[in-house]
Design an enzyme around this catalytic site. Structure first.
Site, mmCIF file in Angstrom:
data_model
loop_
_atom_site.group_PDB
_atom_site.id
_atom_site.type_symbol
_atom_site.label_atom_id
_atom_site.label_comp_id
_atom_site.label_asym_id
_atom_site.label_seq_id
_atom_site.Cartn_x
_atom_site.Cartn_y
_atom_site.Cartn_z
ATOM 1 N N CYS A 4 -2.746 7.940 5.180
ATOM 2 C CA CYS A 4 -2.940 6.994 3.682
ATOM 3 C C CYS A 4 -4.068 7.492 2.714
ATOM 4 O O CYS A 4 -4.049 7.815 1.644
ATOM 5 C CB CYS A 4 -2.302 5.554 3.673
ATOM 6 S SG CYS A 4 -3.311 4.649 4.558
ATOM 7 N N GLU A 56 1.116 -1.855 -0.369
ATOM 8 C CA GLU A 56 -0.157 0.153 -0.155
ATOM 9 C C GLU A 56 0.319 0.739 -0.008
ATOM 10 O O GLU A 56 1.591 1.752 0.766
ATOM 11 C CB GLU A 56 -0.843 -0.088 1.004
ATOM 12 C CG GLU A 56 -2.026 0.907 1.604
ATOM 13 C CD GLU A 56 -1.713 2.069 2.523
ATOM 14 O OE1 GLU A 56 -1.604 3.074 1.313
ATOM 15 O OE2 GLU A 56 -1.537 2.172 3.314
#
Length: 528
Positions: free
Chosen positions: A301, A264
């Site tokens: 994020c 990720e």
């Protein structure tokens, strides 16, 4: 509890070749904390991988109930650490205690959620096509499929979640639930926190009589690549920068045996604010938007890094609201000096980039470790050109607002965006009915589409997807949050004409696990 042992966790032992030399620092004042760790050697990386491989032979054969009890025991042992865990994590990351208390609950809740998944059994994906010996023109053999663990998994700790995406975080829990031992690379920004949690996991291993090499942890800044390259590692879980994730991905793909990397990495998480919503509640949306991209000093994020809407007097007022709230934003401590330096560099580059204008700054930092909020405005031509700077995630408390001429231009510009973790649509009920084209576009571009909310805050649940097309992740077919994360560390196996005594429990005729199975195309719990 012993802490600051300074040594690696390998096969149930604490070992170190080098003397402790890697020092943990206080995130607020950059002073040394007194916690010192040993740099792992290539030999120790090899020993950790071999310990995980040896454990795999036993651990992968444990029952789902045994693994569920193990995960629950890890949760118990983490809770037993008490406030010491949050205090050490706060020292190393600068994150407030209240946030870390919530993160601890997320970790233990996630462990227990995966225990529920294991007992439920649907992760096996059991499918049975019984033999049809009388079928014409060709008989069918007996075919049975279920998923099995892939093998030892390398997991990298994330900087921004010292608990939830770290030692006992989502990747570790998903791998352990799947039946895969873990070799964990501790993040250099919170080594003492990692050690505390690592010792909790070790206690759970002993209490549940799991193989000693089920969990291993190594410290150091130069051994991540060696870990991914090790031939016994069968998959990788990573949360971090695009550069770091792709470096590991390339190593994994260039091995003699390539392996999957679930990284990720990067996302700007576009937010589209529709006209009626602006007219009805534009001031509140502006306040909430700034709060979202400032939350946790922008170190999420899923931070909304790109805010878009169609030009109008209401959008102008909305931008004024964004400016006002950004200017009021107080400075916050960032996770570590490297994160702060990267943020400052990203802001500085946008200041000199054609088509970008700095329109608001937050209150000035008073500590060496603090970051101030920044709000930029970009011309629509930047969006239409697919400008790399517009799509580059600047990790920290900042965002970019773009006003476009009309809806057609908005859709054209959004087509230029790369893959995202999230995409958000804010609108009134009546206008949302016209957003089908926008939704279809965002469905192609992101792993999670949300309405009338903000992407910061990722629920750990069965339905959650925390992933998305590249560069949000290196593999859009999985998720790093939610019970679906287990699928990354499993693979399907088909058993053909296999004797009942040798079949996995999930595929036996009598269905001893009492799980849902697809039998002859019908979902059922019935025995054959």
């Amino acid at each position: 509890m012993a802490i600051n042992n300074g040594k690696q966790f390998i096969n149930g032992q604490r070992v170190a070749t080098h003397a402790p030399a890697i020092e943990s620092i206080n995130a607020t004042d950059y002073q040394l904390t007194g916690y010192v760790y040993s740099q792992a050697t290539l030999e120790e990386v090899d020993a950790a991988a071999k310990a995980a491989e040896a454990a795999f032979a036993v651990y992968s054969q444990t029952t789902q109930d045994q693994r569920a009890e193990f995960l629950e025991e890890i949760a118990v042992q983490i809770e037993a650490l008490g406030p010491k865990l949050q205090e050490v994590a706060s020292l190393e990351t600068g994150l407030p205690l209240a946030r870390l208390q919530g993160e601890t609950g997320r970790v233990t809740g996630q462990l227990r959620l995966f225990a529920q998944l294991l007992r439920r059994g649907d992760f096996y994906g059991a499918r049975i096509d019984p033999a049809l010996p009388e079928r014409k023109p060709m008989p069918r053999v007996d075919l049975r499929q279920c998923k099995v663990a892939v093998g030892p998994v390398a997991v990298f700790g994330a900087s921004n979640f010292p608990l939830a995406f770290s030692t006992a975080g989502g990747d570790t829990v998903a791998a352990l639930a799947a039946g895969c031992p873990v070799v964990f690379k501790a993040h250099s920004g919170h080594m003492a926190t990692a050690e505390l949690v690592g010792e909790a996991i070790e206690k759970a291993i002993v209490n549940c009589a799991m193989p000693a090499g089920t969990f291993n942890m190594i410290f150091g800044g130069r051994i991540g690549a060696d870990l991914v390259a090790h031939p016994l590692i069968q998959a990788v879980g990573f949360t971090g920068s695009l550069e770091g994730g792709m470096a590991l991905y390339n190593i994994a793909q260039n091995r003699p045996q390539p392996i999957p990397v679930f990284a990720e990495m990067s996302s700007v998480n576009p937010v589209v604010v529709m006209p009626q919503a602006l007219a009805t509640r534009g001031a509140k949306i502006a306040q909430d938007t700034v709060a979202s991209f400032n939350m946790g000093c922008g170190q999420f994020c899923t931070k909304p890094g790109l805010i878009l809407g169609v030009k109008s007097p209401e959008f102008d007022q909305f931008v004024e609201g964004l400016i006002a709230h950004t200017q009021q934003a107080v400075p916050q401590v960032m996770l570590n000096p490297g994160t702060l330096k990267s943020y400052q560099q990203g802001v500085a580059e946008l200041k000199t980039e054609a088509g970008f204008e700095l329109i608001a700054q937050g209150q000035e930092a008073t500590l060496i470790s603090q970051a101030s909020a920044n709000l930029f405005q970009a011309d629509q031509s930047v969006l239409l050109a697919g400008n790399a700077k517009l799509q580059h995630e600047v990790f920290g408390p900042m965002s970019i607002v773009v006003a476009v001429d009309d809806e057609a231009t908005l859709l054209q510009g959004l087509e230029q965006l790369a893959g995202q973790l999230t995409a958000t649509i804010i609108g009134e009920e009546a206008e949302l009915a016209t957003a089908a084209q926008l939704l279809a576009l965002f469905t192609r571009k992101s792993g999670r589409v949300l309405f009338n909310g903000f992407p910061t805050g990722v629920e750990v649940s069965d339905a959650m997807v925390h992933g998305g097309p590249f560069p949000a992740t290196s593999d859009a077919r999985g998720t790093s949050v939610g019970t679906g994360a287990i699928e990354r560390f499993m693979r399907p196996v088909c058993y053909q004409n296999t004797p009942q005594v040798l079949l996995p429990a999930a595929l036996k005729d009598e269905n001893p696990l009492q799980i849902n199975r697809l039998i002859n195309g019908e979902l059922t719990k019935a025995a054959l």
